[in-house]
Design a protein around this motif. Sequence first.
Motif, PDB file in Angstrom:
ATOM      1  N   GLY A  54       0.812  -1.214   0.000  1.00 39.80           N
ATOM      2  CA  GLY A  54       0.000   0.000   0.000  1.00 39.80           C
ATOM      3  C   GLY A  54       0.843   1.261   0.000  1.00 39.80           C
ATOM      4  N   ARG A  55       0.183   2.387  -0.165  1.00 40.68           N
ATOM      5  CA  ARG A  55       0.859   3.683  -0.168  1.00 40.68           C
ATOM      6  C   ARG A  55       1.273   4.067   1.250  1.00 40.68           C
ATOM      7  N   LEU A  56       2.310   4.889   1.354  1.00 39.17           N
ATOM      8  CA  LEU A  56       2.782   5.352   2.651  1.00 39.17           C
ATOM      9  C   LEU A  56       1.781   6.319   3.270  1.00 39.17           C
ATOM     10  N   THR A  57       1.635   6.232   4.579  1.00 44.66           N
ATOM     11  CA  THR A  57       0.776   7.165   5.309  1.00 44.66           C
ATOM     12  C   THR A  57       1.624   8.346   5.793  1.00 44.66           C
ATOM     13  N   VAL A  61       5.701   8.477   6.674  1.00 47.24           N
ATOM     14  CA  VAL A  61       6.640   9.439   6.078  1.00 47.24           C
ATOM     15  C   VAL A  61       7.384  10.177   7.191  1.00 47.24           C
ATOM     16  N   ARG A  62       6.668  10.573   8.217  1.00 46.40           N
ATOM     17  CA  ARG A  62       7.303  11.266   9.350  1.00 46.40           C
ATOM     18  C   ARG A  62       8.344  10.362  10.026  1.00 46.40           C
ATOM     19  N   PHE A  63       7.996   9.095  10.199  1.00 35.50           N
ATOM     20  CA  PHE A  63       8.943   8.135  10.777  1.00 35.50           C
ATOM     21  C   PHE A  63      10.206   8.053   9.916  1.00 35.50           C
ATOM     22  N   ILE A  64      10.041   7.952   8.604  1.00 37.24           N
ATOM     23  CA  ILE A  64      11.198   7.858   7.698  1.00 37.24           C
ATOM     24  C   ILE A  64      12.065   9.112   7.828  1.00 37.24           C
ATOM     25  N   ARG A  65      11.445  10.276   7.774  1.00 41.90           N
ATOM     26  CA  ARG A  65      12.191  11.536   7.879  1.00 41.90           C
ATOM     27  C   ARG A  65      12.951  11.611   9.196  1.00 41.90           C
ATOM     28  N   GLN A  66      12.273  11.284  10.279  1.00 41.17           N
ATOM     29  CA  GLN A  66      12.914  11.359  11.591  1.00 41.17           C
ATOM     30  C   GLN A  66      13.979  10.274  11.776  1.00 41.17           C
ATOM     31  N   LEU A  87       4.881  18.850   5.296  1.00 44.35           N
ATOM     32  CA  LEU A  87       3.933  18.999   6.411  1.00 44.35           C
ATOM     33  C   LEU A  87       2.552  18.476   6.032  1.00 44.35           C
ATOM     34  N   LYS A  88       2.145  18.724   4.801  1.00 43.08           N
ATOM     35  CA  LYS A  88       0.847  18.237   4.328  1.00 43.08           C
ATOM     36  C   LYS A  88       0.826  16.707   4.317  1.00 43.08           C
ATOM     37  N   TRP A  89       1.909  16.097   3.820  1.00 44.15           N
ATOM     38  CA  TRP A  89       1.977  14.629   3.813  1.00 44.15           C
ATOM     39  C   TRP A  89       1.868  14.103   5.237  1.00 44.15           C
ATOM     40  N   GLU A  90       2.700  14.651   6.117  1.00 42.30           N
ATOM     41  CA  GLU A  90       2.724  14.175   7.498  1.00 42.30           C
ATOM     42  C   GLU A  90       1.398  14.445   8.200  1.00 42.30           C
ATOM     43  N   GLY A  91       0.711  15.509   7.791  1.00 46.81           N
ATOM     44  CA  GLY A  91      -0.594  15.841   8.365  1.00 46.81           C
ATOM     45  C   GLY A  91      -1.673  14.834   8.020  1.00 46.81           C
ATOM     46  N   ALA A  92      -1.430  13.984   7.033  1.00 42.84           N
ATOM     47  CA  ALA A  92      -2.398  12.943   6.664  1.00 42.84           C
ATOM     48  C   ALA A  92      -2.496  11.878   7.762  1.00 42.84           C
ATOM     49  N   ARG A  93      -1.527  11.873   8.667  1.00 45.13           N
ATOM     50  CA  ARG A  93      -1.468  10.938   9.802  1.00 45.13           C
ATOM     51  C   ARG A  93      -1.572   9.478   9.372  1.00 45.13           C
ATOM     52  N   LYS A  95      -3.561   8.152   7.167  1.00 48.72           N
ATOM     53  CA  LYS A  95      -4.113   8.001   5.814  1.00 48.72           C
ATOM     54  C   LYS A  95      -2.991   8.154   4.798  1.00 48.72           C
ATOM     55  N   PRO A  96      -3.177   7.619   3.588  1.00 46.45           N
ATOM     56  CA  PRO A  96      -2.161   7.814   2.544  1.00 46.45           C
ATOM     57  C   PRO A  96      -1.917   9.305   2.292  1.00 46.45           C
ATOM     58  N   THR A  97      -0.691   9.643   1.948  1.00 41.64           N
ATOM     59  CA  THR A  97      -0.281  11.043   1.812  1.00 41.64           C
ATOM     60  C   THR A  97      -0.863  11.739   0.595  1.00 41.64           C
ATOM     61  N   GLY A  98      -1.115  11.008  -0.463  1.00 41.18           N
ATOM     62  CA  GLY A  98      -1.576  11.623  -1.705  1.00 41.18           C
ATOM     63  C   GLY A  98      -0.431  12.128  -2.576  1.00 41.18           C
ATOM     64  N   MET A  99       0.822  11.879  -2.164  1.00 43.89           N
ATOM     65  CA  MET A  99       1.959  12.299  -3.002  1.00 43.89           C
ATOM     66  C   MET A  99       1.964  11.467  -4.278  1.00 43.89           C
ATOM     67  N   ASN A 100       2.624  11.983  -5.323  1.00 48.57           N
ATOM     68  CA  ASN A 100       2.665  11.206  -6.564  1.00 48.57           C
ATOM     69  C   ASN A 100       3.564   9.983  -6.380  1.00 48.57           C
ATOM     70  N   TRP A 101       3.295   8.982  -7.182  1.00 52.69           N
ATOM     71  CA  TRP A 101       3.991   7.693  -7.027  1.00 52.69           C
ATOM     72  C   TRP A 101       5.492   7.834  -7.248  1.00 52.69           C
ATOM     73  N   ALA A 102       5.923   8.682  -8.177  1.00 43.72           N
ATOM     74  CA  ALA A 102       7.353   8.841  -8.445  1.00 43.72           C
ATOM     75  C   ALA A 102       8.090   9.335  -7.202  1.00 43.72           C
ATOM     76  N   THR A 103       7.499  10.274  -6.485  1.00 45.56           N
ATOM     77  CA  THR A 103       8.123  10.789  -5.261  1.00 45.56           C
ATOM     78  C   THR A 103       8.146   9.722  -4.176  1.00 45.56           C
ATOM     79  N   GLU A 104       7.030   9.004  -4.026  1.00 44.96           N
ATOM     80  CA  GLU A 104       6.999   7.948  -3.013  1.00 44.96           C
ATOM     81  C   GLU A 104       8.030   6.867  -3.316  1.00 44.96           C
ATOM     82  N   LYS A 105       8.136   6.513  -4.584  1.00 49.43           N
ATOM     83  CA  LYS A 105       9.132   5.502  -4.983  1.00 49.43           C
ATOM     84  C   LYS A 105      10.539   6.003  -4.679  1.00 49.43           C
ATOM     85  N   ASP A 106      10.806   7.289  -4.916  1.00 50.11           N
ATOM     86  CA  ASP A 106      12.111   7.871  -4.617  1.00 50.11           C
ATOM     87  C   ASP A 106      12.408   7.799  -3.117  1.00 50.11           C
ATOM     88  N   ILE A 107      11.400   8.078  -2.286  1.00 46.36           N
ATOM     89  CA  ILE A 107      11.575   7.999  -0.829  1.00 46.36           C
ATOM     90  C   ILE A 107      11.898   6.566  -0.415  1.00 46.36           C
TER      91      ILE A 107
END
Length: 121
Positions: A54-57, A61-66, A87-93, A95-107
């Motif tokens: 599934g997509r990252l929540t 994302v916050r866990f990965i960054r930290q 901040l918007k991604w992390e604010g999704a808590r 729920k999935p972030t809604g970021m585009n797949w290319a960015t999520e794949k890069d992360i």
Amino acid sequence: MERKIKKVYVDHGFGFPVKLLNVPMAKVRGEWTPAINYNLLAEVVLKELCEKEGRLTGNEVRFIRQHFEMTLQRFAKRFGVTHPGVLKWEGARNKPTGMNWATEKDIRIFSLLKLESNSSE
């Protein structure tokens, strides 16, 4: 010190639930607590996040960054977005972030490569 094995333990210490099986527990100051290496667990959780279907929540994302000790600005710059975007991604808590797949794949790839480079040191 008293010890026991808990068949199922759900840890919420990373900002999202992580289900663990057959967890060694130790009684500390009258309370049962997991007797585990949280640094090692964090690396295992990170690897699992990179490979999950599934997509990252936002919390993931916050866990990965930290985990990589990155500021909002540094994380945003690394992935070609603004820090309000992160901040918007992390604010999704939860729920999935809604970021585009290319960015999520890069992360995910960035995280896997960092894990590999840390383990070869």
